[in-house]
Design a protein around this motif. Structure first.
Motif, PDB file in Angstrom:
ATOM      1  N   UNK A  81       0.910  -1.090   0.143  1.00  0.00           N
ATOM      2  CA  UNK A  81       0.086  -0.113  -0.043  1.00  0.00           C
ATOM      3  C   UNK A  81       0.918   1.412  -0.023  1.00  0.00           C
ATOM      4  N   UNK A  82       0.479   2.430  -0.574  1.00  0.00           N
ATOM      5  CA  UNK A  82       1.068   3.504  -0.611  1.00  0.00           C
ATOM      6  C   UNK A  82       1.352   3.970   0.573  1.00  0.00           C
ATOM      7  N   UNK A  83       2.415   4.777   0.954  1.00  0.00           N
ATOM      8  CA  UNK A  83       2.656   5.373   2.294  1.00  0.00           C
ATOM      9  C   UNK A  83       3.206   6.882   2.118  1.00  0.00           C
ATOM     10  N   UNK A  84       3.996   7.045   1.105  1.00  0.00           N
ATOM     11  CA  UNK A  84       4.752   8.524   0.685  1.00  0.00           C
ATOM     12  C   UNK A  84       5.564   8.572  -0.193  1.00  0.00           C
ATOM     13  N   UNK A  85       5.922   9.603  -0.601  1.00  0.00           N
ATOM     14  CA  UNK A  85       6.560   9.939  -1.868  1.00  0.00           C
ATOM     15  C   UNK A  85       5.459  10.254  -3.128  1.00  0.00           C
ATOM     16  N   UNK A  86       5.912   9.826  -4.117  1.00  0.00           N
ATOM     17  CA  UNK A  86       5.147  10.223  -5.466  1.00  0.00           C
ATOM     18  C   UNK A  86       3.980   9.127  -5.919  1.00  0.00           C
ATOM     19  N   UNK A  87       2.646   9.448  -6.001  1.00  0.00           N
ATOM     20  CA  UNK A  87       1.892   8.682  -6.637  1.00  0.00           C
ATOM     21  C   UNK A  87       0.881   9.601  -7.897  1.00  0.00           C
ATOM     22  N   UNK A  88       0.358   8.701  -8.866  1.00  0.00           N
ATOM     23  CA  UNK A  88       0.081   9.627  -9.963  1.00  0.00           C
ATOM     24  C   UNK A  88      -1.562   9.760  -9.647  1.00  0.00           C
ATOM     25  N   UNK A  89      -2.036  10.849 -10.158  1.00  0.00           N
ATOM     26  CA  UNK A  89      -3.561  11.111  -9.991  1.00  0.00           C
ATOM     27  C   UNK A  89      -3.984  11.437 -11.185  1.00  0.00           C
ATOM     28  N   UNK A  90      -5.345  11.162 -11.523  1.00  0.00           N
ATOM     29  CA  UNK A  90      -6.255  11.243 -12.682  1.00  0.00           C
ATOM     30  C   UNK A  90      -7.476  11.983 -12.185  1.00  0.00           C
ATOM     31  N   UNK A  91      -7.513  12.363 -10.840  1.00  0.00           N
ATOM     32  CA  UNK A  91      -8.705  13.011 -10.309  1.00  0.00           C
ATOM     33  C   UNK A  91      -8.705  14.508 -11.241  1.00  0.00           C
ATOM     34  N   UNK A  92     -10.055  14.848 -11.430  1.00  0.00           N
ATOM     35  CA  UNK A  92     -10.275  15.923 -12.055  1.00  0.00           C
ATOM     36  C   UNK A  92     -10.112  17.110 -11.098  1.00  0.00           C
ATOM     37  N   UNK A  93      -9.854  18.330 -11.674  1.00  0.00           N
ATOM     38  CA  UNK A  93      -9.398  19.317 -10.679  1.00  0.00           C
ATOM     39  C   UNK A  93     -10.523  19.868  -9.912  1.00  0.00           C
ATOM     40  N   UNK A  94     -10.078  20.649  -8.626  1.00  0.00           N
ATOM     41  CA  UNK A  94     -11.427  20.988  -7.826  1.00  0.00           C
ATOM     42  C   UNK A  94     -12.274  22.051  -8.378  1.00  0.00           C
ATOM     43  N   UNK A  95     -11.400  22.704  -9.119  1.00  0.00           N
ATOM     44  CA  UNK A  95     -12.342  24.024  -9.556  1.00  0.00           C
ATOM     45  C   UNK A  95     -12.895  23.698 -10.888  1.00  0.00           C
ATOM     46  N   UNK A  96     -13.149  22.351 -11.287  1.00  0.00           N
ATOM     47  CA  UNK A  96     -14.027  21.976 -12.446  1.00  0.00           C
ATOM     48  C   UNK A  96     -15.524  22.353 -12.073  1.00  0.00           C
ATOM     49  N   UNK A  97     -16.556  22.497 -12.977  1.00  0.00           N
ATOM     50  CA  UNK A  97     -17.854  22.671 -12.722  1.00  0.00           C
ATOM     51  C   UNK A  97     -18.473  21.677 -12.132  1.00  0.00           C
ATOM     52  N   UNK A  98     -18.155  20.502 -12.104  1.00  0.00           N
ATOM     53  CA  UNK A  98     -18.783  19.295 -11.238  1.00  0.00           C
ATOM     54  C   UNK A  98     -18.177  19.391  -9.952  1.00  0.00           C
ATOM     55  N   UNK A  99     -19.233  18.991  -8.893  1.00  0.00           N
ATOM     56  CA  UNK A  99     -18.746  19.071  -7.643  1.00  0.00           C
ATOM     57  C   UNK A  99     -18.234  17.579  -7.152  1.00  0.00           C
ATOM     58  N   UNK A 100     -17.174  17.549  -6.604  1.00  0.00           N
ATOM     59  CA  UNK A 100     -16.502  16.317  -6.382  1.00  0.00           C
ATOM     60  C   UNK A 100     -16.224  16.199  -4.892  1.00  0.00           C
ATOM     61  N   UNK A 101     -16.122  14.975  -4.256  1.00  0.00           N
ATOM     62  CA  UNK A 101     -15.841  14.702  -3.030  1.00  0.00           C
ATOM     63  C   UNK A 101     -14.245  15.182  -2.676  1.00  0.00           C
ATOM     64  N   UNK A 102     -14.100  15.545  -1.523  1.00  0.00           N
ATOM     65  CA  UNK A 102     -12.960  16.154  -1.018  1.00  0.00           C
ATOM     66  C   UNK A 102     -11.989  14.681  -1.389  1.00  0.00           C
ATOM     67  N   UNK A 103     -10.813  15.015  -1.460  1.00  0.00           N
ATOM     68  CA  UNK A 103      -9.555  13.946  -1.758  1.00  0.00           C
ATOM     69  C   UNK A 103      -8.206  14.677  -1.814  1.00  0.00           C
ATOM     70  N   UNK A 104      -7.361  14.048  -0.908  1.00  0.00           N
ATOM     71  CA  UNK A 104      -6.083  14.609  -0.631  1.00  0.00           C
ATOM     72  C   UNK A 104      -5.249  14.710  -1.876  1.00  0.00           C
ATOM     73  N   UNK A 105      -5.465  13.897  -2.921  1.00  0.00           N
ATOM     74  CA  UNK A 105      -4.778  13.759  -4.146  1.00  0.00           C
ATOM     75  C   UNK A 105      -5.322  14.531  -5.129  1.00  0.00           C
TER      76      UNK A 105
END
Length: 248
Positions: A81-105
């Protein structure tokens, strides 16, 4: 969290020659963290995050996101499981027009350079949560890696925490330290939030981080420091650029 193999290269210029002495090449390498030619929705799965399970070194507890001669490192637990350092994210930006659940990545800003994938770095002062080095130039024995710059941004959670908790005089700083043959080659810093100068100054857009001061490196460490306890220790990275020269 889906874990897949990434191996993509973006080159601006490349020169190679083959003679009786061997092979050499010089080029500018851009790590854009894109997985070209694949169905992203299929590869990333429902959580839109991954690291490379195929490259886990179980003895050291690390994985690597390879990029030609460079590698961005991830700390993993015994159960992978991931602990620290780099991970890749494909999560859409928070300022997109769609409302997304909060996510640290989740990056706060739009994608850098119109790209869909970006790296998120999770920092922890506990060494057991971090890889020994965050970035490695794998061909150091046969060449040089001279840094140019990269784009950095805050995550959604960092922006929200800063705006909620920071008072005048507070600051959030990202520091990069380069190493060459065990010696510090240089350092560079960028303020991801700076209330020492401006009351509401937090990075909400992809911003150039000039890491050229690190010079020629074989590895890099990144660290975050804040004057206010409890601020999430994450930042996003994209468009990492370095001049590479190798000879065999």
């Amino acid at each position: 969290m889906k874990k897949i193999l990434i191996w993509t290269v973006a080159l601006v210029s490349c020169a190679a020659c083959m003679d009786n002495t061997g092979y050499s090449e010089q080029f500018v390498d851009y790590a854009t963290f894109e997985y070209i030619g694949e169905d992203y929705n299929h590869l990333f799965g429902s959580d839109s995050l991954f690291f490379n399970v195929e490259y886990i070194d179980e003895n050291k507890g690390v994985s690597v996101i390879p990029w030609r001669h460079m590698g961005f490192y991830t700390k993993v637990s015994k159960d992978k499981n991931y602990l620290g350092g780099f991970i890749l994210s494909y999560l859409k930006p928070a300022n997109d027009t769609t409302v997304f659940k909060s996510n640290p990545y989740r990056v706060y800003d739009n994608y850098a350079s119109g790209k869909n994938t970006y790296a998120v770095f999770r920092y922890d002062k506990d060494s057991d949560m971090m890889p020994e080095k965050d970035f490695l130039f794998h061909s150091a024995a046969n060449g040089t890696c001279t840094l140019n710059g990269c784009a950095v941004a805050n995550t959604e959670d960092v922006v929200k925490a800063v705006r909620s908790e920071f008072k005048e005089g507070d600051k959030l700083v990202l520091k990069a330290t380069g190493y060459l043959k065990g010696e510090v080659s240089g350092t560079a810093e960028i303020a991801l939030a700076d209330y020492e100068k401006y009351r509401d100054s937090v990075v909400t857009r992809w911003t150039v981080f000039d890491i050229s001061k690190l010079g020629s490196v074989d590895c890099i460490d990144f660290e975050l420091s804040s004057t206010k306890p409890g601020i999430p220790e994450y930042f996003c990275m994209d468009s990492f650029s370095a001049d590479i020269s190798v000879s065999y």
